[in-house]
Design a protein around this motif. Structure first.
Motif, PDB file in Angstrom:
ATOM      1  N   LEU A 142       0.825  -1.210   0.000  1.00  0.00           N
ATOM      2  CA  LEU A 142       0.000   0.000   0.000  1.00  0.00           C
ATOM      3  C   LEU A 142       0.858   1.259   0.000  1.00  0.00           C
ATOM      4  CD1 LEU A 142      -2.875  -0.945   2.466  1.00  0.00           C
ATOM      5  CD2 LEU A 142      -2.994  -0.785  -0.016  1.00  0.00           C
ATOM      6  N   LYS A 143       2.052   1.126   0.548  1.00  0.00           N
ATOM      7  CA  LYS A 143       2.930   2.299   0.639  1.00  0.00           C
ATOM      8  C   LYS A 143       3.589   2.626  -0.695  1.00  0.00           C
ATOM      9  CE  LYS A 143       5.156   3.859   4.528  1.00  0.00           C
ATOM     10  NZ  LYS A 143       6.084   3.769   5.646  1.00  0.00           N
ATOM     11  N   THR A 144       3.830   1.595  -1.499  1.00  0.00           N
ATOM     12  CA  THR A 144       4.584   1.827  -2.741  1.00  0.00           C
ATOM     13  C   THR A 144       3.941   2.883  -3.642  1.00  0.00           C
ATOM     14  OG1 THR A 144       5.294  -0.441  -2.546  1.00  0.00           O
ATOM     15  CG2 THR A 144       5.783   0.639  -4.623  1.00  0.00           C
ATOM     16  N   PRO A 145       2.638   2.772  -3.971  1.00  0.00           N
ATOM     17  CA  PRO A 145       2.037   3.809  -4.823  1.00  0.00           C
ATOM     18  C   PRO A 145       2.063   5.181  -4.162  1.00  0.00           C
ATOM     19  CG  PRO A 145       0.588   1.906  -4.669  1.00  0.00           C
ATOM     20  CD  PRO A 145       1.665   1.716  -3.651  1.00  0.00           C
ATOM     21  N   ILE A 146       1.906   5.205  -2.826  1.00  0.00           N
ATOM     22  CA  ILE A 146       1.904   6.494  -2.127  1.00  0.00           C
ATOM     23  C   ILE A 146       3.272   7.158  -2.226  1.00  0.00           C
ATOM     24  CG2 ILE A 146       1.719   7.573   0.159  1.00  0.00           C
ATOM     25  CD1 ILE A 146      -0.588   5.666   0.715  1.00  0.00           C
ATOM     26  N   THR A 147       4.318   6.354  -2.078  1.00  0.00           N
ATOM     27  CA  THR A 147       5.672   6.899  -2.204  1.00  0.00           C
ATOM     28  C   THR A 147       5.875   7.503  -3.588  1.00  0.00           C
ATOM     29  OG1 THR A 147       6.385   5.104  -0.769  1.00  0.00           O
ATOM     30  CG2 THR A 147       8.114   6.324  -1.890  1.00  0.00           C
ATOM     31  N   SER A 148       5.421   6.773  -4.632  1.00  0.00           N
ATOM     32  CA  SER A 148       5.560   7.292  -5.997  1.00  0.00           C
ATOM     33  C   SER A 148       4.815   8.605  -6.162  1.00  0.00           C
ATOM     34  CB  SER A 148       5.001   6.305  -7.023  1.00  0.00           C
ATOM     35  OG  SER A 148       5.621   5.082  -6.886  1.00  0.00           O
ATOM     36  N   MET A 149       3.570   8.640  -5.627  1.00  0.00           N
ATOM     37  CA  MET A 149       2.762   9.869  -5.768  1.00  0.00           C
ATOM     38  C   MET A 149       3.433  11.040  -5.071  1.00  0.00           C
ATOM     39  SD  MET A 149      -1.193   8.760  -5.453  1.00  0.00           S
ATOM     40  CE  MET A 149      -1.185   7.245  -4.556  1.00  0.00           C
ATOM     41  N   LYS A 150       3.988  10.755  -3.892  1.00  0.00           N
ATOM     42  CA  LYS A 150       4.654  11.809  -3.113  1.00  0.00           C
ATOM     43  C   LYS A 150       5.840  12.378  -3.908  1.00  0.00           C
ATOM     44  CE  LYS A 150       6.022  13.786   0.915  1.00  0.00           C
ATOM     45  NZ  LYS A 150       5.663  15.196   0.944  1.00  0.00           N
ATOM     46  N   VAL A 151       6.632  11.489  -4.485  1.00  0.00           N
ATOM     47  CA  VAL A 151       7.795  11.932  -5.253  1.00  0.00           C
ATOM     48  C   VAL A 151       7.341  12.785  -6.441  1.00  0.00           C
ATOM     49  CG1 VAL A 151       9.678  11.148  -6.747  1.00  0.00           C
ATOM     50  CG2 VAL A 151       9.251   9.993  -4.571  1.00  0.00           C
ATOM     51  N   LEU A 152       6.296  12.298  -7.138  1.00  0.00           N
ATOM     52  CA  LEU A 152       5.797  13.023  -8.312  1.00  0.00           C
ATOM     53  C   LEU A 152       5.261  14.400  -7.911  1.00  0.00           C
ATOM     54  CD1 LEU A 152       4.009  10.020 -10.019  1.00  0.00           C
ATOM     55  CD2 LEU A 152       5.862  11.351 -11.054  1.00  0.00           C
ATOM     56  N   GLU A 162       3.823  22.982 -19.259  1.00  0.00           N
ATOM     57  CA  GLU A 162       2.496  22.366 -19.195  1.00  0.00           C
ATOM     58  C   GLU A 162       2.560  20.851 -19.427  1.00  0.00           C
ATOM     59  OE1 GLU A 162      -0.486  23.477 -18.466  1.00  0.00           O
ATOM     60  OE2 GLU A 162      -1.666  21.778 -19.208  1.00  0.00           O
ATOM     61  N   GLU A 163       3.403  20.413 -20.389  1.00  0.00           N
ATOM     62  CA  GLU A 163       3.480  18.971 -20.701  1.00  0.00           C
ATOM     63  C   GLU A 163       3.951  18.167 -19.497  1.00  0.00           C
ATOM     64  OE1 GLU A 163       4.258  21.752 -23.079  1.00  0.00           O
ATOM     65  OE2 GLU A 163       6.187  20.709 -23.262  1.00  0.00           O
ATOM     66  N   PHE A 190       3.142  14.241 -15.229  1.00  0.00           N
ATOM     67  CA  PHE A 190       3.215  13.840 -13.828  1.00  0.00           C
ATOM     68  C   PHE A 190       1.830  13.543 -13.260  1.00  0.00           C
ATOM     69  CE2 PHE A 190       7.629  15.190 -12.160  1.00  0.00           C
ATOM     70  CZ  PHE A 190       8.215  14.698 -13.315  1.00  0.00           C
ATOM     71  N   LEU A 191       0.847  14.357 -13.662  1.00  0.00           N
ATOM     72  CA  LEU A 191      -0.510  14.114 -13.154  1.00  0.00           C
ATOM     73  C   LEU A 191      -1.052  12.785 -13.687  1.00  0.00           C
ATOM     74  CD1 LEU A 191      -2.159  17.650 -13.186  1.00  0.00           C
ATOM     75  CD2 LEU A 191      -1.535  16.253 -11.217  1.00  0.00           C
ATOM     76  N   THR A 192      -0.723  12.449 -14.937  1.00  0.00           N
ATOM     77  CA  THR A 192      -1.133  11.154 -15.500  1.00  0.00           C
ATOM     78  C   THR A 192      -0.519  10.027 -14.683  1.00  0.00           C
ATOM     79  OG1 THR A 192      -1.082  12.201 -17.658  1.00  0.00           O
ATOM     80  CG2 THR A 192      -1.264   9.812 -17.642  1.00  0.00           C
ATOM     81  N   ASP A 193       0.768  10.188 -14.338  1.00  0.00           N
ATOM     82  CA  ASP A 193       1.441   9.166 -13.527  1.00  0.00           C
ATOM     83  C   ASP A 193       0.803   9.037 -12.150  1.00  0.00           C
ATOM     84  OD1 ASP A 193       3.125   8.601 -15.566  1.00  0.00           O
ATOM     85  OD2 ASP A 193       4.831   9.754 -14.800  1.00  0.00           O
ATOM     86  N   ILE A 194       0.439  10.183 -11.573  1.00  0.00           N
ATOM     87  CA  ILE A 194      -0.202  10.155 -10.254  1.00  0.00           C
ATOM     88  C   ILE A 194      -1.553   9.435 -10.349  1.00  0.00           C
ATOM     89  CG2 ILE A 194      -1.309  11.599  -8.476  1.00  0.00           C
ATOM     90  CD1 ILE A 194       1.023  13.588  -8.848  1.00  0.00           C
ATOM     91  N   ALA A 195      -2.304   9.730 -11.403  1.00  0.00           N
ATOM     92  CA  ALA A 195      -3.601   9.069 -11.587  1.00  0.00           C
ATOM     93  C   ALA A 195      -3.414   7.552 -11.711  1.00  0.00           C
ATOM     94  CB  ALA A 195      -4.308   9.631 -12.820  1.00  0.00           C
ATOM     95  N   LYS A 196      -2.357   7.125 -12.400  1.00  0.00           N
ATOM     96  CA  LYS A 196      -2.074   5.687 -12.547  1.00  0.00           C
ATOM     97  C   LYS A 196      -1.793   5.038 -11.201  1.00  0.00           C
ATOM     98  CE  LYS A 196      -0.075   5.272 -17.113  1.00  0.00           C
ATOM     99  NZ  LYS A 196       1.233   5.569 -17.699  1.00  0.00           N
ATOM    100  N   GLU A 197      -1.037   5.738 -10.373  1.00  0.00           N
ATOM    101  CA  GLU A 197      -0.720   5.204  -9.044  1.00  0.00           C
ATOM    102  C   GLU A 197      -1.978   5.101  -8.184  1.00  0.00           C
ATOM    103  OE1 GLU A 197       2.070   3.856  -8.135  1.00  0.00           O
ATOM    104  OE2 GLU A 197       3.145   4.404  -9.962  1.00  0.00           O
TER     105      GLU A 197
END
Ligand code: ADP
Length: 261
Positions: free
Chosen positions: A46-56, A68-69, A74-81
């Motif tokens: 459960l922590k792994t996606p949160i860590t990624s989101m935090k970094v992003l 803008e790109e 980064f927002l797309t990556d956050i949505a994936k996590e």
């Protein structure tokens, strides 16, 4: 003599009790260990996606003139996590519900051919991305007593894996057969296969053959343990046969008639 006899008997009985007690302690300790292992695995997953989101998020916060790109990326990556976190939680809830034993099967007589056909139809677009052919070979019509929603999860998980761990231009063959007592669902693929010494572990929670690769394919490592749980609830069995680099076949056997235990 009689006294000695009785004493001897008493002694062996006491020894037996002590042995049984020790065995029980050992079993409880093992259960406790696996529970602790599970909680620690869950926390990590459960922590792994949160860590990624935090970094992003951190890398955008406080930055001036971010193109803008880059924001979009980064927002797309956050949505994936977030999706990933959601998948893990859904899988976990399913598992815990089944484990607690208060998850009763909702049995009805189901047309298995139709169920499998409609699942394949739903999954074919995913297969098409890698030009994978998905075919159903049904040798006879099968009507069986199953929990429709849960059995659907079994078919979906197995076919999704057969697509996920496959090669470009590969194939997935699903076959359905029955005798007087059981029906058999086979899901065979032309994919990457599973090494011999890994095969016994794939039904374990959070187990993935190659964590890095499995993460790329977006799995939670819980699919097969949920699948096995559901099959066992139906008094069925599941076997895997696989050769690295050639492909994998899962064979599920489930009684046609459900008899409440
Ligand atoms: P995941 O969410 O990672 O797919 P599963 O519990 O469904 O988790 O599967 C566990 C692991 O077993 C997978 O990560 C993969 O390494 C392996 N696996 C499952 N199905 C197949 C298959 N059809 N071919 C090759 N490997 C497979």
């Amino acid at each position: 003599n009689l006294k000695a006899n009785i004493e001897e008997k008493g002694e062996t009985e006491v020894k037996n009790i002590i042995r049984e007690f020790n065995q029980m302690v050992e079993i409880i300790a093992k259960q406790d260990e696996s529970r602790q292992q599970f909680v620690s695995n869950v926390s990590h997953e459960l922590k792994t996606p949160i860590t990624s989101m935090k970094v992003l998020a951190d890398s955008l916060v406080g930055q001036e003139n971010v193109p803008e790109e880059l924001y979009q990326e980064f927002l797309t990556d956050i949505a994936k996590e977030i999706d990933r976190e959601n998948d893990i939680i859904t899988d976990l809830l399913n598992l815990v519900r089944m484990d607690s034993g208060n998850d009763k099967l909702n049995i009805s007589t189901v047309n298995i051919n139709e169920l499998v056909e409609s699942t394949l139809k739903r999954l074919r677009p995913i297969a098409e991305v890698k030009n994978i052919e998905v075919v159903l070979e049904s040798f006879r019509p099968v009507m069986a007593d199953v929990d429709e929603v849960k059995f659907n999860m079994v078919v979906t998980n197995l076919v999704e894996n057969a697509i996920k761990y496959n090669v470009t231009d590969g194939w997935v063959r699903v076959s359905l057969n029955a005798d007087h007592q059981y029906f058999y669902l086979k899901v065979a693929d032309s994919g990457i296969g599973i090494e011999d010494d890994q095969q016994e572990h794939i039904f374990e929670r959070f187990f993935r053959v190659d964590k890095a690769r499995a993460r790329e394919t977006g799995g939670t490592g819980l699919g097969l343990s949920i699948t096995k749980n559901i099959i066992l609830l139906h008094e069925g069995t599941v076997k895997v046969h696989s050769k690295e680099g050639e492909g994998t076949t899962f064979t599920v056997r489930i009684p046609l008639k459900y008899i409440e235990q």
